[in-house]
Every structure is written in C-alpha cells, then in structure tokens.
Write a protein that holds these residues in place. Structure first.
Motif, mmCIF file in Angstrom:
data_model
loop_
_atom_site.group_PDB
_atom_site.id
_atom_site.type_symbol
_atom_site.label_atom_id
_atom_site.label_comp_id
_atom_site.label_asym_id
_atom_site.label_seq_id
_atom_site.Cartn_x
_atom_site.Cartn_y
_atom_site.Cartn_z
ATOM 1 N N GLY A 132 -96.604 28.027 -51.112
ATOM 2 C CA GLY A 132 -95.604 27.835 -51.978
ATOM 3 C C GLY A 132 -95.842 26.536 -52.992
ATOM 4 O O GLY A 132 -95.784 26.760 -54.275
ATOM 5 N N PHE A 136 -81.192 29.684 -54.229
ATOM 6 C CA PHE A 136 -81.654 30.067 -53.270
ATOM 7 C C PHE A 136 -81.078 29.652 -52.066
ATOM 8 O O PHE A 136 -80.717 30.396 -51.061
ATOM 9 N N VAL A 180 -89.708 29.167 -50.345
ATOM 10 C CA VAL A 180 -89.218 28.857 -51.836
ATOM 11 C C VAL A 180 -88.763 27.584 -51.853
ATOM 12 O O VAL A 180 -89.043 26.746 -52.772
ATOM 13 N N LEU A 225 -92.613 26.307 -53.216
ATOM 14 C CA LEU A 225 -92.350 26.569 -54.559
ATOM 15 C C LEU A 225 -91.687 25.441 -55.273
ATOM 16 O O LEU A 225 -91.929 25.055 -56.375
ATOM 17 N N CYS A 226 -90.471 25.345 -54.900
ATOM 18 C CA CYS A 226 -89.422 24.439 -55.506
ATOM 19 C C CYS A 226 -90.076 23.046 -55.493
ATOM 20 O O CYS A 226 -90.287 22.267 -56.578
#
Length: 133
Positions: free
Chosen positions: A10, A51, A71, A75-76
């Motif tokens: 991610g 999310f 996520v 990712l974030c």
C-alpha cells in the motif's frame, strides 16, 4: 509478518500516486505553491476518514483487517505527505513568503480536517444499518 507486506504494498502504491498527483499539479498550476501536496493531503484525509467509518465496527460492511491496514496505513500513509508539507512550508518561510507559508499551513490543516470529517460522515451515512431489519 503478512500485515507488513500489506503495508509495504500500500505504501508503495500510495507513494507512486502521490508523485503522480504532485507532478500533474505542478504541470497544470506551476510550482510556485505546493498545490499537489495540499491536494494529496486533502484527498488522503478524505479517504482515510471515509474508509475508517466505512469499514469500522459499526458499519454494515465487513472488511478484513488486512484490507484496513493496506488502505489506511499503506495507501493513505504512502499517499499523504505531511513530511513534504513540513519541508515546503519551511522553505516558504526561509524565502520570507510569509503569506504563502501561512496559507499552506493553515489551509492544509483546515482542509484536511474538513476532508477527514466529510469522508467519515459520508461513509457513516452510507454504512448505517437500517433500523427495523
């Protein structure tokens, strides 16, 4: 150990997306102000707020822990750029661009808090379990 791989994947994807967004913003808007950094911080704040609420314990969506880590942490975390934001604000201050530095710092914090709240509120509204079921 598996969770670390999800974070790594991610983070790599988030970092690539961040680079693409900042390059695109610089090409479109110029590089005098860090618009790309502001944009990714606002988008990332919305995404993590959304999310978190969408996949939380009170949601009707059951999301595996691996997906939440991928996520929210990967990712974030890879996409948002607080360290870049800090350095760019410092550079604006060192260049005596006081108004731009203040706008970047104040605007980024305010917009990111608003985006996180909007993301959270949006997901909470979408994922509420209807009463009477």
């Amino acid at each position: 150990m598996r969770m670390y791989w999800w974070v790594a994947l991610g983070s790599g994807l988030g970092g690539m997306a961040r680079y693409g967004c900042t390059e695109l913003a610089a090409a479109w808007l110029g590089g005098a102000f860090p618009w790309g950094t502001v944009a990714v911080n606002v988008l990332g704040s919305f995404a993590i707020g959304f999310f978190a609420a969408f996949s939380g314990t009170e949601s009707r969506v059951n999301v595996p822990a691996e997906a939440r880590v991928f996520v929210m942490v990967g990712l974030c975390g890879g996409f948002t750029t607080f360290s870049s934001f800090s350095l760019q604000t410092l550079e604006l201050l060192r260049d005596a661009a006081w108004l731009a530095a203040g706008a970047n710092a104040g605007g980024s914090v305010a917009l990111c808090l608003l985006a996180a709240w909007l993301g959270h509120a949006s997901a909470a509204a979408l994922s509420r379990v209807p009463r009477g079921r």
